[in-house]
Design an enzyme around this catalytic site. Structure first.
Site, PDB file in Angstrom:
ATOM      1  N   SER A 122       0.842  -1.220   0.093  1.00 50.61           N
ATOM      2  CA  SER A 122       0.005  -0.074  -0.015  1.00 50.61           C
ATOM      3  C   SER A 122       0.889   1.319  -0.156  1.00 50.61           C
ATOM      4  O   SER A 122       1.626   1.496  -1.030  1.00 50.61           O
ATOM      5  CB  SER A 122      -0.919   0.029   1.182  1.00 50.61           C
ATOM      6  OG  SER A 122      -1.941   1.001   1.101  1.00 50.61           O
TER       7      SER A 122
ATOM      8  N   ASP B  33      -8.460  -4.393  -6.775  1.00 47.80           N
ATOM      9  CA  ASP B  33      -8.016  -3.576  -5.696  1.00 47.80           C
ATOM     10  C   ASP B  33      -8.388  -1.967  -5.946  1.00 47.80           C
ATOM     11  O   ASP B  33      -7.802  -1.536  -7.136  1.00 47.80           O
ATOM     12  CB  ASP B  33      -6.620  -3.653  -5.550  1.00 47.80           C
ATOM     13  CG  ASP B  33      -5.707  -2.867  -4.432  1.00 47.80           C
ATOM     14  OD1 ASP B  33      -6.504  -2.052  -3.957  1.00 47.80           O
ATOM     15  OD2 ASP B  33      -4.900  -2.931  -4.347  1.00 47.80           O
TER      16      ASP B  33
END
Length: 664
Positions: free
Chosen positions: A446, A498
């Site tokens: 991330s 995602d």
């Protein structure tokens, strides 16, 4: 639907948003009225107890008041059901009904006070049942009043003043006038200040310094730019996302063209390369996940984590490793040891220090792969979120590599912080003194993946054999030239749909445009869209056949906005214009298109077999390119596919499958 205008200001609610809450209140009020009527009928003629006369008057007036409220609510719900999101014409009488309904709160409030006084009067000697019913009535009245006040606070728009809304809608018509330009500037300034106050309120629990104030202003400007050019309320966005999800599922269920299938059939050489990278990614994802410390370890081992960590927590703090930042009771470091399987002596430096633009990381020796691993933590605090949202672009100049490239400002500053620690504090020198033959690997998930990628670019000249594995990095990270440059040493791993990997300002603008377009072109009322959407998300089934912007329009017509679409767009933001107009000057747009780093491995769910207590999911992986992630996909898994445990599970599944194939 343009926001509802009542009391001379715009509110963050549409005239078609009263159907569901109004119907619920109508149901409660109807049951309440029937109960009071039954009580009054049963006890009619028996109000001769002390205080009975007041009780008789109270119940009689309450019945009349409830009947009036029920009539007003029925009319309000009926009118709110008319028309569509972009056609509020049939609901033009709703403000008058709303004024009537709000006016009825005054006698209801007075009667709730009267009921409370009557109940608290010790001289009343009526039946216990009657007293309990009156107490219930008083409590219900106060609950409804309190929830109404909360609702008003929620839908209150600080920028909803009639004058401000008029300026935002019409000032562009007379921009040649200096007065109009000044008014538009004032409107923008006010909007930025409102967003800044909201962000400060959300971050009230963290210590704020100059970096925070600069970040607040930058993020407020970003939100103001994004939300200033549409007249949509939150429920419109929810309806648009629901429609987009169903339209998307319909398109995915269509059979693919043969050419599209063939283009995803890689050669054996590419497949071998993919298998090697998947094996490495599976290994280094453990380090990226370990950087989260105890929150990740307890999340993935909810029943046994505390027991396993108890021994390490009570043990002495290791002195061999250089540890900075707060790690009370050694619980962070203990979790990292458990996840990676390394020993105390394998860690060169561990930093738990965390503030805006400064994120935790650790440096360790990986003897299995003969690598010095720098693992960077992802988003886990308010400071990290502020770093994520500092999405302005800044230049990154690399000597002897590229003249310049655009990068995400907040993530670049975080990478600069780690770079200074690694180089200026001699951390990498210390590591390579211990293991000079090892290679350098940087990993993160991330925010950590984005930071690791930019850090790898900075270190590439000094360490030519460097490798970087970025798991679920943010989509708006690098300009095209930098993204192409990183394909030689960075591998990005993305799972499914995602959201973060597709998150960039141009993609957000594209999503906003798609929402406006599909909402404007749908001929169903909003409440039907939301109810059908909730049913579809919870129970599945076939996507509803709501009309979309593609229905009945040729390709040329699709380039022109619909009339209803134009009514929902106040004016176009700079980033919206950047989607369609190529800049003719040398100055870049405020939010240029940025891309994922390196070569991209896209892991998708191929099949799923659900059992009573578990689910067996089969994944497949392939090389992909940045164009696949140029649009945000709406799905219930758009958040879960980003989670580090899901990424690690997918990689482990692929690794085990590959191992089984080799053994066969």
């Amino acid at each position: 639907m343009p926001g509802l205008v009542v009391f001379g200001r715009r509110w963050a609610i549409g005239s078609d948003d009263f159907v569901l809450p109004g119907a619920f209140e109508l149901f409660v009020r109807l049951l309440w009225w029937i109960g009071i009527l039954a009580l009054y009928t049963v006890h009619k003629g028996r109000f001769n107890c002390p205080g009975g006369g007041l009780l008789h008057s109270y119940l009689l007036v309450l019945l009349i008041l409830l009947a009036s409220i029920i009539c007003a609510l029925s009319a309000l719900v009926y009118v709110s059901m008319q028309g569509t999101i972009s056609n509020p014409g049939p609901r033009k009488s709703l403000p008058k009904l709303l004024y009537t309904r709000l006016l009825l709160y005054l006698p209801e409030f007075i009667w709730a006070v009267v009921g409370a006084v009557w109940v608290s009067d010790s001289s009343v000697r009526c039946e216990k049942t009657v007293i309990n019913v009156v107490i219930g009535t008083v409590i219900a009245s106060w609950i409804i009043i309190v929830f109404t006040v909360i609702g008003v606070v929620i839908v209150f728009d600080p920028l909803g003043g009639k004058k401000t809304f008029y300026l935002a809608s019409n000032v562009n018509r007379n921009l040649e006038s200096s007065q109009s330009g000044q008014l538009l500037y004032n409107v923008k300034n006010t909007a930025t200040r409102v967003w800044e106050k909201r962000i400060r309120l959300l971050c009230c629990c963290i210590v704020q310094d100059d970096d925070h104030r600069v970040a607040f202003t930058s993020i407020a400007e970003l939100f103001r730019t994004y939300f200033s050019d549409t007249d949509l309320v939150p429920s419109d966005i929810a309806a648009g996302l629901t429609l987009l999800h169903q339209e998307q599922d319909k398109m995915e269920s269509c059979p693919k063209e043969p050419e599209e299938v063939l283009c995803h059939s890689p050669s054996s050489l590419v497949t071998d390369d993919l298998d090697i990278e998947l094996e490495n990614a599976t290994h280094y994802m453990l380090f990226a996940a370990a950087a989260y410390g105890w929150p990740y370890y307890i999340y993935t081992n909810p029943f046994t984590a505390l027991c396993k960590l108890s021994g390490d927590c009570c043990g002495n703090r290791p002195t061999d490793s250089d540890i900075t930042g707060s790690d009370r009771h050694n619980i962070h470091f203990g979790s990292i040891l458990k996840i990676t399987g390394l020993q105390y002596r394998d860690f060169i430096h561990i930093s738990f220090h965390n503030k805006i633009y400064e994120i935790p990381f650790f440096v360790a020796l990986d003897h299995k792969k003969e690598a010095i691993v720098v693992a960077v933590r992802g988003t886990l605090s308010f400071e990290d979120i502020l770093t994520d949202l500092s999405a302005d672009c800044e230049d990154l100049t690399l000597e002897d590599v590229l003249e310049n490239g655009f990068v995400h400002k907040g993530i670049t500053q975080a990478a600069n912080y780690i770079y200074r620690k690694l180089i200026n504090d001699g951390i990498l020198n210390q590591a390579f003194t211990i293991a000079p033959e090892y290679k350098l690997v940087i990993a993160g998930h991330s925010l950590g993946g984005g930071t690791a990628s930019i850090l790898a670019i900075m270190l590439r000249n000094s360490f030519p054999t460097l490798r970087c594995y970025a798991f679920s990095p943010p989509g708006g990270l690098l300009s095209k030239s930098l993204a192409d440059y990183t394909k030689h040493f960075i591998v990005s791993v993305i799972v499914g749909k995602d959201l973060v990997a597709r998150l960039s300002m141009p993609n957000m603008e594209d999503l906003k445009r798609r929402i406006v377009r599909i909402v404007a072109n749908c001929n169903r009322p909003k409440y039907q869209i939301l109810l059908r959407g909730c049913w579809y998300e919870v129970f599945g089934g076939d996507p509803d056949n709501f009309p979309t912007e593609l229905d009945g329009r040729n390709q040329d017509a699709l380039t022109q906005p619909l009339l209803a679409e134009e009514s929902l767009m106040v004016h176009r933001s700079p980033s919206y214009n950047a989607l369609e107009d190529e800049p003719h000057s040398n100055s870049p747009p405020q939010y240029p298109r940025l891309y994922l780093p390196g070569k991209i491995i896209h892991i998708v769910e191929e099949s799923s077999s659900r059992r009573l207590c578990s689910s067996d999911i089969k994944y497949t992986a392939r090389w992909s390119n940045e164009t696949v992630f140029s649009s945000i996909l709406i799905s219930p898994k758009m958040i879960t596919d980003h989670m580090p445990d899901v990424v690690l599970k997918a990689l482990n599944s692929l690794s085990q499958e590959h191992g089984a194939c080799i053994s066969c």
